[in-house]
Design a protein around this motif. Structure first.
Motif, mmCIF file in Angstrom:
data_model
loop_
_atom_site.group_PDB
_atom_site.id
_atom_site.type_symbol
_atom_site.label_atom_id
_atom_site.label_comp_id
_atom_site.label_asym_id
_atom_site.label_seq_id
_atom_site.Cartn_x
_atom_site.Cartn_y
_atom_site.Cartn_z
ATOM 1 N N ASP A 7 -130.260 -47.874 100.748
ATOM 2 C CA ASP A 7 -130.981 -47.608 102.041
ATOM 3 C C ASP A 7 -130.127 -46.504 102.591
ATOM 4 O OD1 ASP A 7 -132.423 -47.161 104.205
ATOM 5 O OD2 ASP A 7 -132.388 -49.321 105.104
ATOM 6 N N PHE A 8 -130.543 -45.125 102.442
ATOM 7 C CA PHE A 8 -129.933 -44.009 103.404
ATOM 8 C C PHE A 8 -130.919 -43.708 104.513
ATOM 9 C CE2 PHE A 8 -127.891 -42.876 98.953
ATOM 10 C CZ PHE A 8 -126.788 -43.418 98.970
ATOM 11 N N ASN A 9 -130.536 -43.906 105.518
ATOM 12 C CA ASN A 9 -131.175 -43.575 106.816
ATOM 13 C C ASN A 9 -130.538 -42.883 107.503
ATOM 14 O OD1 ASN A 9 -133.486 -44.080 108.830
ATOM 15 N ND2 ASN A 9 -132.835 -45.934 109.249
ATOM 16 N N CYS A 10 -130.848 -41.447 107.413
ATOM 17 C CA CYS A 10 -130.291 -40.511 108.222
ATOM 18 C C CYS A 10 -131.031 -39.957 109.167
ATOM 19 C CB CYS A 10 -129.747 -39.344 107.138
ATOM 20 S SG CYS A 10 -128.444 -39.905 105.977
ATOM 21 N N GLY A 11 -130.521 -38.937 110.187
ATOM 22 C CA GLY A 11 -131.012 -38.288 111.252
ATOM 23 C C GLY A 11 -131.727 -37.080 110.676
ATOM 24 N N GLU A 12 -132.405 -36.413 111.424
ATOM 25 C CA GLU A 12 -133.379 -35.246 111.139
ATOM 26 C C GLU A 12 -132.245 -33.903 111.360
ATOM 27 O OE1 GLU A 12 -136.868 -35.168 113.293
ATOM 28 O OE2 GLU A 12 -137.485 -37.104 112.288
ATOM 29 N N SER A 13 -131.253 -34.067 111.665
ATOM 30 C CA SER A 13 -130.621 -32.711 111.956
ATOM 31 C C SER A 13 -129.542 -32.294 110.655
ATOM 32 C CB SER A 13 -129.824 -32.885 113.279
ATOM 33 O OG SER A 13 -128.771 -34.003 112.951
ATOM 34 N N GLY A 14 -130.048 -32.702 109.699
ATOM 35 C CA GLY A 14 -129.007 -32.107 108.527
ATOM 36 C C GLY A 14 -127.732 -33.031 108.516
ATOM 37 N N SER A 15 -127.629 -34.146 109.081
ATOM 38 C CA SER A 15 -126.354 -35.076 109.201
ATOM 39 C C SER A 15 -125.718 -35.737 108.218
ATOM 40 C CB SER A 15 -126.308 -35.608 110.536
ATOM 41 O OG SER A 15 -127.584 -36.819 110.469
ATOM 42 N N CYS A 16 -126.568 -35.716 107.258
ATOM 43 C CA CYS A 16 -126.441 -36.600 105.595
ATOM 44 C C CYS A 16 -126.255 -35.543 104.868
ATOM 45 C CB CYS A 16 -127.048 -37.668 105.570
ATOM 46 S SG CYS A 16 -126.624 -39.059 106.569
ATOM 47 N N THR A 17 -125.219 -34.518 104.469
ATOM 48 C CA THR A 17 -125.086 -33.730 103.168
ATOM 49 C C THR A 17 -124.053 -34.131 102.028
ATOM 50 O OG1 THR A 17 -123.674 -32.554 104.340
ATOM 51 C CG2 THR A 17 -126.057 -32.044 104.694
ATOM 52 N N ASN A 18 -124.540 -33.235 101.225
ATOM 53 C CA ASN A 18 -123.558 -33.735 99.710
ATOM 54 C C ASN A 18 -123.235 -35.042 99.569
ATOM 55 O OD1 ASN A 18 -123.027 -30.952 99.007
ATOM 56 N ND2 ASN A 18 -122.029 -30.987 101.214
ATOM 57 N N ILE A 19 -124.298 -35.665 99.392
ATOM 58 C CA ILE A 19 -124.393 -37.276 99.135
ATOM 59 C C ILE A 19 -124.495 -37.497 97.243
ATOM 60 C CG2 ILE A 19 -125.257 -39.387 99.178
ATOM 61 C CD1 ILE A 19 -126.085 -38.824 101.938
ATOM 62 N N HIS A 20 -123.264 -37.847 96.641
ATOM 63 C CA HIS A 20 -123.302 -37.777 95.024
ATOM 64 C C HIS A 20 -123.514 -39.249 94.547
ATOM 65 C CE1 HIS A 20 -122.245 -33.491 95.791
ATOM 66 N NE2 HIS A 20 -120.972 -34.239 96.714
ATOM 67 N N VAL A 21 -124.738 -39.569 93.913
ATOM 68 C CA VAL A 21 -125.025 -40.918 93.422
ATOM 69 C C VAL A 21 -124.668 -40.626 91.777
ATOM 70 C CG1 VAL A 21 -126.410 -42.881 93.142
ATOM 71 C CG2 VAL A 21 -126.164 -41.490 95.239
ATOM 72 N N ASN A 22 -123.674 -41.535 91.027
ATOM 73 C CA ASN A 22 -123.389 -41.490 89.867
ATOM 74 C C ASN A 22 -123.336 -42.671 89.117
ATOM 75 O OD1 ASN A 22 -120.945 -41.024 87.510
ATOM 76 N ND2 ASN A 22 -122.735 -39.787 87.341
ATOM 77 N N SER A 23 -124.324 -43.061 88.272
ATOM 78 C CA SER A 23 -124.181 -44.466 87.541
ATOM 79 C C SER A 23 -124.509 -45.515 88.310
ATOM 80 C CB SER A 23 -123.062 -44.386 86.619
ATOM 81 O OG SER A 23 -122.708 -43.252 85.654
ATOM 82 N N VAL A 24 -125.731 -45.954 88.759
ATOM 83 C CA VAL A 24 -125.852 -46.919 89.439
ATOM 84 C C VAL A 24 -126.757 -47.919 88.992
ATOM 85 C CG1 VAL A 24 -126.825 -47.881 91.876
ATOM 86 C CG2 VAL A 24 -125.250 -45.951 91.810
ATOM 87 N N ALA A 25 -126.503 -49.212 88.841
ATOM 88 C CA ALA A 25 -127.373 -50.210 88.222
ATOM 89 C C ALA A 25 -127.618 -51.449 89.226
ATOM 90 C CB ALA A 25 -126.991 -50.760 86.816
ATOM 91 N N ILE A 26 -128.539 -51.695 90.080
ATOM 92 C CA ILE A 26 -128.509 -52.678 91.072
ATOM 93 C C ILE A 26 -129.905 -53.405 90.965
ATOM 94 C CG2 ILE A 26 -128.300 -53.491 93.271
ATOM 95 C CD1 ILE A 26 -126.832 -51.060 94.234
ATOM 96 N N THR A 27 -130.000 -54.430 90.393
ATOM 97 C CA THR A 27 -131.238 -55.144 89.822
ATOM 98 C C THR A 27 -131.442 -56.193 91.176
ATOM 99 O OG1 THR A 27 -130.076 -56.634 88.729
ATOM 100 C CG2 THR A 27 -131.088 -54.719 87.721
ATOM 101 N N ALA A 28 -132.394 -56.785 91.015
ATOM 102 C CA ALA A 28 -132.773 -57.806 92.036
ATOM 103 C C ALA A 28 -132.202 -59.486 91.516
ATOM 104 C CB ALA A 28 -134.343 -58.023 92.233
ATOM 105 N N ALA A 29 -131.636 -60.138 92.564
ATOM 106 C CA ALA A 29 -131.182 -61.188 92.156
ATOM 107 C C ALA A 29 -132.223 -62.215 91.741
ATOM 108 C CB ALA A 29 -130.448 -61.891 93.286
ATOM 109 N N ASP A 30 -133.415 -62.174 91.964
ATOM 110 C CA ASP A 30 -134.713 -63.024 91.645
ATOM 111 C C ASP A 30 -135.327 -62.663 90.508
ATOM 112 O OD1 ASP A 30 -136.063 -60.819 92.491
ATOM 113 O OD2 ASP A 30 -137.093 -62.076 93.909
#
Length: 361
Positions: free
Chosen positions: A308-331
């Protein structure tokens, strides 16, 4: 608990022993005061004083002196505190949670932190246990070159504001090879902190490892070079979390979460730029987040939204790098992500597959 090294340290240990006896005296258990020098401690900078071991017990809430901390190291340079196999700080927090403060906000105001390291340098805390602090267990403030390792920190999952380690206005702080399970953040990193490493932590219960809250009441925040790695979150409410207040200013940059495992975590990966006091009307603006890296994250999410990336509208979240993610549901169900105004890129295998960041360009 034993303390090695300088005269300041051994005198402080005598004070700790005195505090412990006062607590016992308040309970009607003893009527004396013990000096560790009577048991072989020297404090001469040469003698190994670590044979003075045991449990240090806080006074109950009703006998408290009114300070916002129980124990403090202040302006100490060159200190090692170790407890071996028996060293324990028992904060008797339940006497506060049940009788003196009710809920998070009230306990923040009234309850003391167990151990504060303030304006210190070259400090190592290792191999001891801390349990049931009335509020935060260990707070590091305005200090540098502090290493906390092989600690076991515990409190009930519903105990208010009992962060394991809280770091503020400090640099070159390392938290490693420890087990932390409390009612709040396992490790929290706040403003004016830099070059902080969290490595090899088992976290749970608790609220995860959090950078923030930053920018409260319009304050200017600065956090940089934070490295969180080799952390296993178990049954926590959050995992890797960054949180900033609406209306804050400043920046948080060069933050990485690497080799992270989640087991049944409510909210594994969180950026929240809308952290807000219900009684506060925020102005526009946000603490700027940049160069945030998530690499090799895996495990299970209790809820459907795993990222959950919940950022403002003013360009305040930049250069977010996501590499190799595997998150499944516990159920066994599928997970999804939510990306609001987050700019960055993904690479490698990424699941939930709905994770889509706005291109930085």
């Amino acid at each position: 608990m034993g303390i090695i090294g300088i005269r300041t340290a051994i005198l402080f240990l005598a004070a700790l022993a005195w505090c412990s006896v006062l607590a016992a005296a308040a309970a009607g258990e003893v009527d004396g005061v013990f000096n560790v020098k009577d048991y072989g401690a020297r404090g001469d900078g040469v003698t190994d004083d670590t044979k003075v071991m045991g449990t240090i017990t806080a006074p109950p809430a009703g006998a408290w002196s009114g300070k916002n901390y129980w124990l403090m190291f202040y302006k100490v340079h060159g200190l090692t505190v170790t407890g071996g196999s028996t060293g324990l700080l028992d904060g008797r927090g339940w006497t506060w949670w049940r009788n003196k403060c009710k809920g998070y906000a009230d306990c923040v105001t009234k309850a003391p932190t167990a151990l504060v390291v303030m304006s210190c340098a070259d400090v190592e805390l290792r191999q001891f246990r801390s349990k049931d602090s009335p509020q935060m267990h260990i707070a590091v403030s305005q200090s540098s070159k502090v290493h906390l390792t092989q600690l076991t920190i515990t409190a009930p999952g519903d105990s208010p504001n009992t962060d394991g380690v809280h770091i503020s206005q400090s640099e070159n702080v390392h938290v490693s090879r420890s087990t932390i399970g409390t009612g709040d953040d396992c490790v929290s990193i706040s403003s004016r902190s830099r070059f902080v490493t969290v490595d090899g932590i088992v976290c749970g219960p608790g609220h995860g490892v959090s950078v923030g809250s930053l920018g409260r009441n319009g304050a200017t925040a600065s956090v940089e070079y934070i490295d969180v790695k080799n952390v296993h979150f178990i049954n926590t409410t959050n995992g890797a979390r960054i949180k900033t207040w609406q209306g804050g200013k400043g920046y948080a940059k060069s933050i990485s979460f690497t080799d992270i495992k989640f087991t049944n975590v409510d909210h594994p990966v969180v950026i929240n730029q809308f952290y807000v006091d219900h009684h506060h009307v925020p102005n526009m603006g946000a603490v700027a987040l940049s160069n945030i890296t998530y690499k090799n994250l895996r495990g299970t999410s209790k809820h459907k939204t795993a990222v959950d990336f919940n950022c403002g509208e003013s360009g305040s979240c930049t250069n977010i790098h996501v590499n190799s993610v595997a998150i499944t549901a516990a159920d066994g169900g599928r997970t999804v992500s939510r990306c609001q105004n987050a700019q960055g890129d993904t690479s490698g295998y990424v699941y939930p597959r709905s994770l889509a960041l706005n291109n930085n360009s």
